[in-house]
Scaffold this motif. Structure first.
Motif, PDB file in Angstrom:
ATOM      1  N   GLU A  98      -5.535  65.440  49.761  1.00 48.36           N
ATOM      2  CA  GLU A  98      -6.447  64.494  49.102  1.00 48.36           C
ATOM      3  C   GLU A  98      -6.823  64.987  47.711  1.00 48.36           C
ATOM      4  OE1 GLU A  98     -11.121  63.125  49.379  1.00 48.36           O
ATOM      5  OE2 GLU A  98     -10.182  64.076  51.119  1.00 48.36           O
ATOM      6  N   VAL A  99      -7.211  66.243  47.616  1.00 50.88           N
ATOM      7  CA  VAL A  99      -7.597  66.799  46.316  1.00 50.88           C
ATOM      8  C   VAL A  99      -6.389  66.895  45.396  1.00 50.88           C
ATOM      9  CG1 VAL A  99      -8.513  68.844  45.146  1.00 50.88           C
ATOM     10  CG2 VAL A  99      -9.578  68.020  47.258  1.00 50.88           C
ATOM     11  N   ASN A 100      -5.250  67.313  45.931  1.00 53.15           N
ATOM     12  CA  ASN A 100      -4.049  67.431  45.100  1.00 53.15           C
ATOM     13  C   ASN A 100      -3.600  66.086  44.549  1.00 53.15           C
ATOM     14  OD1 ASN A 100      -3.729  70.157  45.047  1.00 53.15           O
ATOM     15  ND2 ASN A 100      -2.060  70.240  46.515  1.00 53.15           N
ATOM     16  N   ALA A 101      -3.757  65.019  45.321  1.00 52.28           N
ATOM     17  CA  ALA A 101      -3.391  63.692  44.833  1.00 52.28           C
ATOM     18  C   ALA A 101      -4.249  63.317  43.630  1.00 52.28           C
ATOM     19  CB  ALA A 101      -3.543  62.661  45.951  1.00 52.28           C
ATOM     20  N   TRP A 102      -5.547  63.624  43.708  1.00 53.19           N
ATOM     21  CA  TRP A 102      -6.434  63.363  42.572  1.00 53.19           C
ATOM     22  C   TRP A 102      -6.067  64.262  41.397  1.00 53.19           C
ATOM     23  CZ3 TRP A 102      -9.589  66.230  39.506  1.00 53.19           C
ATOM     24  CH2 TRP A 102     -10.494  65.529  38.692  1.00 53.19           C
ATOM     25  N   ALA A 103      -5.805  65.530  41.680  1.00 54.41           N
ATOM     26  CA  ALA A 103      -5.494  66.497  40.623  1.00 54.41           C
ATOM     27  C   ALA A 103      -4.251  66.090  39.846  1.00 54.41           C
ATOM     28  CB  ALA A 103      -5.305  67.883  41.235  1.00 54.41           C
ATOM     29  N   SER A 147      -3.131  71.250  37.661  1.00 49.41           N
ATOM     30  CA  SER A 147      -1.925  71.764  38.295  1.00 49.41           C
ATOM     31  C   SER A 147      -2.026  71.583  39.805  1.00 49.41           C
ATOM     32  CB  SER A 147      -1.735  73.245  37.960  1.00 49.41           C
ATOM     33  OG  SER A 147      -2.819  74.015  38.436  1.00 49.41           O
ATOM     34  N   VAL A 148      -0.894  71.358  40.427  1.00 46.80           N
ATOM     35  CA  VAL A 148      -0.844  71.095  41.861  1.00 46.80           C
ATOM     36  C   VAL A 148       0.069  72.113  42.523  1.00 46.80           C
ATOM     37  CG1 VAL A 148      -0.137  69.446  43.632  1.00 46.80           C
ATOM     38  CG2 VAL A 148      -1.268  68.642  41.548  1.00 46.80           C
ATOM     39  N   SER A 149      -0.385  72.704  43.622  1.00 48.65           N
ATOM     40  CA  SER A 149       0.417  73.650  44.381  1.00 48.65           C
ATOM     41  C   SER A 149       0.726  73.072  45.753  1.00 48.65           C
ATOM     42  CB  SER A 149      -0.322  74.981  44.552  1.00 48.65           C
ATOM     43  OG  SER A 149      -0.605  75.562  43.301  1.00 48.65           O
ATOM     44  N   ILE A 150       1.872  73.402  46.254  1.00 47.51           N
ATOM     45  CA  ILE A 150       2.266  72.918  47.583  1.00 47.51           C
ATOM     46  C   ILE A 150       1.555  73.728  48.647  1.00 47.51           C
ATOM     47  CG2 ILE A 150       4.192  72.669  49.182  1.00 47.51           C
ATOM     48  CD1 ILE A 150       6.010  72.279  46.789  1.00 47.51           C
ATOM     49  N   ASN A 158     -11.229  74.313  41.744  1.00 43.94           N
ATOM     50  CA  ASN A 158     -11.603  73.716  40.471  1.00 43.94           C
ATOM     51  C   ASN A 158     -11.340  72.222  40.452  1.00 43.94           C
ATOM     52  OD1 ASN A 158     -12.551  76.059  39.298  1.00 43.94           O
ATOM     53  ND2 ASN A 158     -11.166  75.981  37.550  1.00 43.94           N
ATOM     54  N   ALA A 159     -10.189  71.809  40.975  1.00 46.06           N
ATOM     55  CA  ALA A 159      -9.866  70.384  41.012  1.00 46.06           C
ATOM     56  C   ALA A 159     -10.828  69.634  41.922  1.00 46.06           C
ATOM     57  CB  ALA A 159      -8.423  70.192  41.487  1.00 46.06           C
ATOM     58  N   ARG A 160     -11.173  70.217  43.057  1.00 47.30           N
ATOM     59  CA  ARG A 160     -12.142  69.576  43.964  1.00 47.30           C
ATOM     60  C   ARG A 160     -13.496  69.423  43.286  1.00 47.30           C
ATOM     61  NH1 ARG A 160     -14.000  72.146  49.845  1.00 47.30           N
ATOM     62  NH2 ARG A 160     -15.579  70.570  50.383  1.00 47.30           N
TER      63      ARG A 160
END
Length: 343
Positions: free
Chosen positions: A147-152, A158-161, A184-186
């Motif tokens: 959820e957070v990565n989709a927003w980020a 940056s997005v990590s798997i 940080n993204a959250r």
């Protein structure tokens, strides 16, 4: 909640909208009075972080605080006091943004205090006094990670798997760097101030964003208010209390059975369990023993960080509140995850 008066002056008289009601968890009307000379007086609210002036054509709204380019007004954001000039009479109000007292979604309050006593297997301990903080009730799930990565990804972060056996299982195979970047993204996603400087990886503990718990915060929270106990619930462990690798033939305090938890040792590894599958500790925290190890914030060396809590792969000894492990902060393992804290 008034400490002292602040004023704003206006070039033209305007209608007064005198309000003193709460408009949600985070904002209150702060206006006090507005005289015929254009002098606006409003309450200073001790928990306010910023004030803004809003205008509307009628008391019913719509209320805005757009810039001069759109409505021939100067910028009208003020901290405590200031002067703005408007070119047309309108209705005005001042709104204060105040600190929210609501518990963040998915978190529990860890009260301030000091956990002192002795551990039956590791000896005496004394933890420093800790201020209250919020902590994720469960390890971060694969669903929350995604959820957070989709927003980020949509907002320039940056997005990590990350991996997970199922959406309600803990995310795993994430490095320390991955976790703090995600925090940080959250924070940004929820309008909080990020804690981490991603250039030097330092942490601003005064920011209200999400971060990893310190070594001491983690242990204090894991005990759930108990003192002098080996585990979050007492001095023995079995497979009704945590997901771990049993070795009762080695550890007298292990009252489970030999090997993996048979309910979750299916398919390919990792043999994680859904978060919250076992009883919570006294603070309402789940899986503070077993399931996946959890990254902590502290820097042990220039390249390593502590892990706490044990995992589905490790023994009863590793699941105790006092036990700590260390890994290189760029490492990823299918038995390592995390949870976040905030102020």
């Amino acid at each position: 909640m008034m400490n002292r008066m602040k004023t704003l002056r206006w070039a033209l008289p305007a209608l007064l909208l005198s309000m003193a009601v709460t408009i949600g968890r985070s904002e209150e009307f702060a206006i006090k009075s507005f005289d015929g000379t254009g002098r606006l007086t409003f309450n200073e609210i001790s928990t306010a972080t910023v004030y803004r002036v809003e205008w509307a054509p009628t008391p019913a709204g719509p209320w805005t605080n757009f810039t001069a380019a759109a409505f021939a007004m100067d910028a009208i954001v003020a901290k405590g006091s200031g002067i703005v000039t408007c070119s047309v009479p309108m209705c005005y109000r001042v709104v204060a943004t105040v600190a929210s007292t609501a518990v963040p979604v998915g978190m529990v309050l860890i009260p301030s205090g000091k956990n002192i006593g002795s551990d039956p297997y590791f000896g005496d301990y004394s933890l420093t006094n800790l201020a209250a903080f919020y902590m994720d009730a469960t390890e971060v799930t694969k669903a929350k990670w995604d959820e957070v990565n989709a927003w980020a990804e949509m907002n320039g972060y940056s997005v990590s798997i990350g991996f997970g056996k199922a959406s309600d299982h803990p995310v795993h195979s994430v490095s320390w760097y991955d976790c703090v970047s995600w925090c940080n993204a959250r924070s940004a996603m929820e309008g909080r101030t990020p804690c981490y400087n991603l250039n030097d990886w330092s942490c601003n503990f005064s920011a209200n964003g999400y971060r990893l718990p310190t070594y001491t915060e983690w242990e204090y929270a894991a005990r759930g208010g108990l003192s002098g106990k080996h585990f979050p619930w007492g001095d023995t462990i079995d497979h009704t209390l945590a997901n771990y690798y049993g070795q009762p033939s080695v550890y007298a305090y292990d009252q489970g059975y030999e090997g993996y938890d048979t309910r979750y040792a299916t398919g390919l590894t990792p043999y994680t369990s859904p978060v919250g599958a076992f009883p919570a500790n006294g603070y309402g925290l789940y899986d503070m023993a077993g399931n996946v190890w959890e990254w902590c914030n502290d820097e042990l060396t220039s390249s390593s960080r502590p892990l706490r809590g044990g995992s589905w792969l490790h023994y009863a000894e590793h699941a105790c509140c006092r036990f700590a492990y260390a890994k290189l902060q760029y490492d990823t393992f299918h038995y390592v995850g995390f949870r976040a804290v905030c102020r």
